[in-house]
Design an enzyme around this catalytic site. Structure first.
Site, PDB file in Angstrom:
ATOM      1  N   LYS A  38       0.831  -1.206   0.000  1.00 29.21           N
ATOM      2  CA  LYS A  38       0.000   0.000   0.000  1.00 29.21           C
ATOM      3  C   LYS A  38       0.867   1.259   0.000  1.00 29.21           C
ATOM      4  CE  LYS A  38      -3.742  -0.286   2.421  1.00 29.21           C
ATOM      5  NZ  LYS A  38      -4.380  -0.564   3.709  1.00 29.21           N
ATOM      6  N   ARG A  90      -2.973   3.020   8.926  1.00 34.05           N
ATOM      7  CA  ARG A  90      -3.349   1.767   8.249  1.00 34.05           C
ATOM      8  C   ARG A  90      -2.153   0.851   8.099  1.00 34.05           C
ATOM      9  NH1 ARG A  90      -8.173   2.506   4.966  1.00 34.05           N
ATOM     10  NH2 ARG A  90      -8.643   4.709   4.842  1.00 34.05           N
ATOM     11  N   GLY A 109      -8.064  -7.601   5.253  1.00 30.70           N
ATOM     12  CA  GLY A 109      -8.817  -7.665   6.503  1.00 30.70           C
ATOM     13  C   GLY A 109      -8.080  -8.324   7.651  1.00 30.70           C
ATOM     14  N   MET A 134      -5.215  -7.303   9.164  1.00 27.38           N
ATOM     15  CA  MET A 134      -4.577  -6.413  10.135  1.00 27.38           C
ATOM     16  C   MET A 134      -5.366  -5.120  10.271  1.00 27.38           C
ATOM     17  SD  MET A 134      -0.628  -7.213   9.598  1.00 27.38           S
ATOM     18  CE  MET A 134      -0.723  -6.752   7.919  1.00 27.38           C
ATOM     19  N   ARG A 175      -3.417  -1.134  -6.538  1.00 29.83           N
ATOM     20  CA  ARG A 175      -2.463  -2.250  -6.628  1.00 29.83           C
ATOM     21  C   ARG A 175      -2.815  -3.059  -7.875  1.00 29.83           C
ATOM     22  NH1 ARG A 175      -5.323  -5.305  -1.676  1.00 29.83           N
ATOM     23  NH2 ARG A 175      -7.277  -5.519  -2.768  1.00 29.83           N
ATOM     24  N   HIS A 182      -4.799 -40.794  -0.771  1.00 30.47           N
ATOM     25  CA  HIS A 182      -4.616 -41.536  -2.025  1.00 30.47           C
ATOM     26  C   HIS A 182      -5.590 -41.031  -3.077  1.00 30.47           C
ATOM     27  CE1 HIS A 182      -5.425 -44.937  -4.796  1.00 30.47           C
ATOM     28  NE2 HIS A 182      -4.107 -45.107  -4.701  1.00 30.47           N
ATOM     29  N   GLU A 223      16.256 -42.797  -7.290  1.00 33.66           N
ATOM     30  CA  GLU A 223      15.172 -42.596  -6.319  1.00 33.66           C
ATOM     31  C   GLU A 223      15.563 -43.030  -4.917  1.00 33.66           C
ATOM     32  OE1 GLU A 223      11.696 -44.741  -7.733  1.00 33.66           O
ATOM     33  OE2 GLU A 223      12.925 -46.339  -8.548  1.00 33.66           O
ATOM     34  N   SER A 259      16.604 -40.863 -14.539  1.00 35.63           N
ATOM     35  CA  SER A 259      15.311 -40.219 -14.364  1.00 35.63           C
ATOM     36  C   SER A 259      15.048 -40.168 -12.861  1.00 35.63           C
ATOM     37  CB  SER A 259      14.220 -41.007 -15.079  1.00 35.63           C
ATOM     38  OG  SER A 259      12.976 -40.397 -14.843  1.00 35.63           O
ATOM     39  N   ASN A 289       9.158 -39.377  -6.187  1.00 38.03           N
ATOM     40  CA  ASN A 289       8.204 -39.898  -5.197  1.00 38.03           C
ATOM     41  C   ASN A 289       8.970 -40.722  -4.171  1.00 38.03           C
ATOM     42  OD1 ASN A 289       6.230 -38.819  -6.846  1.00 38.03           O
ATOM     43  ND2 ASN A 289       5.812 -40.752  -7.877  1.00 38.03           N
ATOM     44  N   CYS A 318      10.604 -38.102 -13.247  1.00 40.90           N
ATOM     45  CA  CYS A 318       9.321 -38.724 -13.545  1.00 40.90           C
ATOM     46  C   CYS A 318       8.458 -38.898 -12.299  1.00 40.90           C
ATOM     47  CB  CYS A 318       9.512 -40.052 -14.255  1.00 40.90           C
ATOM     48  SG  CYS A 318      10.368 -41.283 -13.256  1.00 40.90           S
ATOM     49  N   TYR A 355      14.411 -32.938 -19.318  1.00 43.49           N
ATOM     50  CA  TYR A 355      12.949 -32.997 -19.450  1.00 43.49           C
ATOM     51  C   TYR A 355      12.286 -33.246 -18.108  1.00 43.49           C
ATOM     52  CZ  TYR A 355      13.314 -38.102 -19.141  1.00 43.49           C
ATOM     53  OH  TYR A 355      13.557 -39.371 -18.704  1.00 43.49           O
TER      54      TYR A 355
END
Ligand code: PEP
Ligand code: MG
Length: 904
Positions: A22, A91, A100, A102, A335, A452, A760, A779, A783, A847, A867
């Site tokens: 602001k 402000r 809203g 603060m 803004r 899951h 992995e 690759s 996970n 991957c 990639y």
């Protein structure tokens, strides 16, 4: 000594870290010559000091003195001066907007004397006393922590006594009475009098704004929006202007374009004779901004002029708050405005056409998340006869309608007959995969956004509402009950909205996303509306700028074909275990139960032609593009019946138990693992079960040879999972090479196949230099790499305590959704560096699910991967982000970042 206070004439829009959004924008508007009430900003740095030490920094008071003196001399009156008071607003304003969250205190400077001065100057007693009671009310609540309801109750009390319907019916005397009552409330509740010294009021209000940074709601908001906790807020002290001085005054908000659609025009709301807080409180209805032309044409014309100036200056859609005081227009805030996903794409292209931004900047103005939102189907509108049953978690956006079904096989069966179904479960597990694929959407009564159901549905681009706890799901009986006793049985039609989490009984009409129809090739850019055209243009530029290629994780010819339409540059992960389900499970069972080489060979021989067929289909769909096939990864017991169910079956049958069942139970017990994720899986299977990987490699080689003979251009890449030591890889690679050579010799067709590995496990990343000697590509399986780096078993931890971890702020987002740069990311960087050092032409990809996550795509660009690979539905998102990552990196390198859009 740092400077803690900036006059509005001193700052600019790029000083948001210091002045907050602001303050920086007020300064920018001031310097543009726009009508901003004079004032100054106390920096966020002062706030940080205050929060860290509990005291204001030395020198701040002096700086405030001199800035206040300058303000007083500019305005020709002193703060709280009794005959003609200067009043100010205090402000908050942090770097990122926290609507809203603060505090604000208006009308600072009023007391028992200056209220008369204000009344005389304004010629309006009522206005002056109303302003005074507002100050005590806001100050009491914000600074002195008085319960706000006590003030509201007092207002209601006076209204009742006067028979007044609304605040508007109260008179000057009523407000005078309220001032007295409010002071008494403050005295009683706060144990001190309302301060009458204007400077004391101002100083205390500043500290209250600083303190409000750590109010619980602000902390919660920051956590949700991922705003850093240590930024602090700036404080803006601005001379008051009043929108509540009569019918020639008012207050409003305006957007330079429609934030919902992006269309150009005049958008906003106006409220005559009111202050900003009245708009929020909804005391009276606002009128559309266009009405202002009739009410006050001069101000309206000036506002439109300013809106144009701001847009051209910020080169973006702006939102604005303004006040008109007795026919004079004042700008209170501007803004870069928040907007919907559709508006973001449209506005970026409009600004491009206007020559305000270039194509790089247009691509930066949109995000992959916004594109993803545009790709989900949505409910067109609500219709009668549809009952809302409950609201769950909005786990995967989109809108789906179908018959409720409660088991995966039933979903497959009904979908096979062409019916639309919604799979309803308490929670889902990997066995439900086929049903999830077949269903239009998934509804669960348990589990959060990382369950899951949620994770898999998002990956598939399938609508999902999860954790709808009010639903009592009885899978066995095939029904669920909703609050109010509504029972939904199999076959009843329900509608689920994955964007809101709403669940309806009955059919809500669904619209296909035109953006998906465009990616599918059903709609050309020329036929599409302006949104499709905008997406087309931005995507074209992103593709041209991207360095990262985008591949798909898929394992059927259908998915491969879709991935290709969506722009995939090949397959980065074809999980072969999905090919061992259904009817073929029996063959895997036979392989496991085989007692000798002959039996094992028979089982493998039966599987091989089926695998070959699978691969041929995929090579055909991806003709001319690389296809990375991962050899089987999960523990074999995943293909066997559940140990508990089988034990019960055998026990119940007693002596009459089937011999096969007994054998099976023996095998299941033998193969049972405490921690399957860390057990006999991946490359370990290939080394321990003779012939298994060999069969797969032979099927790949033969499929490739067959495709080549048919005139195709297959490009296989063979990927070994869960390698931790180069020795594992060498053994499998040598066997694979032998088989490839055999097939080439036998078929007379030599199709080259790269052999590489997934990275992995932390050990693989840390010994990447050695592993690269035996691998033609890496690759990153992020996970598993995330599981093994954190020591998290994903299936266990997500449901058990991730929501608490997120609440505690241990991480802002699940490391399974967005790549953990410091930990997992560091391992990747090590592996990239050491792998490439050992083998400069090593090809590198990712991957894990992170391949389709915007932030992770940016990481992969920076880490130098070739990639990313993700589910077909995420491909456009990854393409867009790959382009944006390249643009951002180029701009950072040249130091030309424009900082154009900073809205959050
Ligand atoms: C991975 O671990 O990142 C990966 C892609 O393999 P999966 O998810 O099949 O274990
Ligand atoms: Mg894995």
């Amino acid at each position: 000594m740092p400077k803690f206070v900036y006059d509005f004439t001193e700052g600019n829009k790029d000083l948001k870290d210091l002045l907050g959004g602001k303050g920086a924008n007020l300064a920018e508007m001031t310097n543009l010559g726009l009508p901003v009430p004079p004032g100054f900003t106390i920096t966020a740095e002062a706030c940080r000091h205050y929060l860290a030490h509990g005291t204001l920094p030395a020198g701040l008071a002096d700086e405030v003195d001199s800035h206040l003196a300058a303000l007083e001399s500019a305005m020709g009156k002193k703060l709280g001066q009794s005959d003609d008071p200067l009043l100010v607003s205090v402000r908050s304003g942090a770097k990122f907007s926290m609507p809203g969250m603060m505090e604000t205190v208006l009308n600072v400077g009023l007391n028992d004397e200056s209220v008369h001065g204000l009344a005389a100057q304004a010629g309006d007693e009522r206005f002056a006393w109303d302003s005074y009671r507002r100050l005590i009310q806001m100050f009491g609540k914000t600074v002195l922590d008085v319960d706000g309801d006590l003030f509201e109750d007092a207002i209601e009390d006076v209204k009742r006594a006067r028979g007044a319907g609304s605040d508007g019916d109260l008179t000057a005397d009523d407000f005078k009475e309220l001032v007295g009552r409010f002071k008494a409330i403050v005295k009683e509740q706060a144990g001190r009098s309302f301060p009458t010294d204007p400077r004391e009021q101002m100083d205390l209000a500043v500290e209250a704004v600083f303190n409000s940074w750590n109010a619980p709601r602000a902390i919660l908001y920051r956590r949700q929006e991922r705003i850093p906790v240590d930024l602090g807020t700036a404080v803006n002290i601005c001379s008051m202007v009043f929108g509540n001085m009569g019918l020639d005054s008012g207050t409003g908000v305006a957007f330079t374009r429609d934030p919902a659609s992006g269309q150009q025009g005049v958008y906003g709301d106006y409220l005559q004779n009111a202050q900003g807080e009245d708009v929020v409180a909804g005391i009276r209805n606002t009128v559309p901004l266009t009405e202002l032309e009739r009410i006050d044409k001069a101000s309206y014309d000036r506002l439109l002029e300013i809106m144009e100036t701001l847009e051209n200056h910020y080169r973006d859609m702006c939102d604005i708050e303004f006040t008109i005081e007795r026919g004079k227009l004042w700008m209170l805030q501007t803004r870069v405005g928040k907007r919907t996903a559709a508006a973001a794409f449209r506005i970026a292209c409009q600004l491009l056409d206007q020559g305000l931004i270039d194509r790089d900047e247009a691509a930066r103005r949109v995000t992959g998340d916004q594109l993803a939102q545009l790709m989900f189907p949505r409910f067109a509108s609500r219709v009668d006869g549809v009952t809302k049953l409950t609201r769950g978690m909005n786990a995967s956006p989109g809108a789906a309608v179908g018959k409720a079904v409660f088991t995966s096989p039933r979903a497959v069966e009904l979908a096979g007959r062409g019916e639309d179904v919604i799979l309803v479960r308490r929670e889902t597990n990997p066995d439900d995969l086929a049903g999830m694929v077949a269903a239009k959407g998934v509804l669960t009564s348990r589990g959060g956004k990382t369950s899951h159901a949620a994770v898999v549905a998002r990956g598939m681009g399938k609508t999902c509402v999860c954790g709808a706890e009010e639903l009592d799901v009885d899978v066995k009986d095939g029904h669920f009950t909703a609050p109010g006793g509504v029972t939904v049985r199999e076959g009843d039609v329900i509608s689920i909205d994955g964007s809101s989490g709403d669940v309806y009984l009955g059919e809500v009409p669904v619209e296909d996303s035109p953006v998906v129809r465009y990616f599918e090739g059903e709609l050309t850019e020329a036929d599409g509306d302006d949104l499709v055209k905008a997406v087309h243009r931005v995507m074209g530029h992103a593709d041209a700028r991207a360095r990262l290629r985008v591949r798909a994780n898929c394992d059927t010819p259908e998915d491969a074909a879709r991935a290709r339409r969506f722009g995939a540059a090949g397959i980065g992960l074809c999980r072969t275990e999905h090919m061992f389900l259904g009817d073929r499970r029996r063959l895997v069972e036979e392989l496991i139960l085989a007692e000798d080489d002959e039996g094992r060979k028979a089982a493998l021989d039966a599987l091989e032609p089926l695998q070959k067929q699978d691969f041929e289909g995929i090579f055909e769909a991806m003709d001319g593009l690389p296809v990375t096939i991962r050899l089987i990864d999960p523990p074999l017991h995943e293909f066997l019946p559940d140990i508990t169910e089988l034990s019960v079956k055998v026990a119940l049958a007693g002596d009459g138990a089937d011999a096969k069942d007994r054998k099976l139970l023996e095998a299941v017990t033998r193969l049972h693992e405490q921690n399957p994720m860390l057990g006999l899986r991946g490359v370990r299977l290939g080394l321990v079960i003779p012939g298994l990987f060999g069969m797969q490699v032979r099927a790949i080689a033969e499929a490739a040879a067959a495709r080549r003979r048919a005139g195709g251009d297959p490009r296989p890449e063979i990927m070994i999972p869960l390698v931790g030591a180069v020795q594992e890889l060498e053994a499998v690679r040598d066997e694979a090479r032998g088989i490839l050579a055999e097939v080439a010799a036998a078929s007379g067709v030599d199709v080259p196949a790269l052999i590489g590995t997934m990275i992995e496990l932390p050990r693989a990343a840390l010994t990447a230099g050695q592993i690269a000697e035996a691998a033609e590509f890496f690759s990153f399986g992020t996970n598993d790499l995330t599981q093994t780096t954190w020591g998290f078993s994903r299936d266990d931890v997500e449901a058990a305590f991730f929501s608490q971890y997120l609440e505690l702020g241990i991480f802002g987002v699940s490391p399974f959704e967005t790549l953990d740069r410091e930990g997992v990311g560091r391992l990747i960087r090590i592996a990239v560096e050491e792998g490439r050092r050992a083998r400069p032409d090593l090809h590198l990809g990712i991957c894990g699910e992170h391949g389709g996550d915007p932030d992770s795509v940016h990481f992969c660009h920076g880490a130098g991967l070739d990639y990313v690979s993700c589910s077909p539905f995420r491909i456009p998102v990854a393409r867009l982000e790959a382009g944006r990552a390249a643009i951002e990196a180029a701009e950072a390198a040249s130091g030309s970042g424009t900082g154009g859009s900073d809205s959050r």
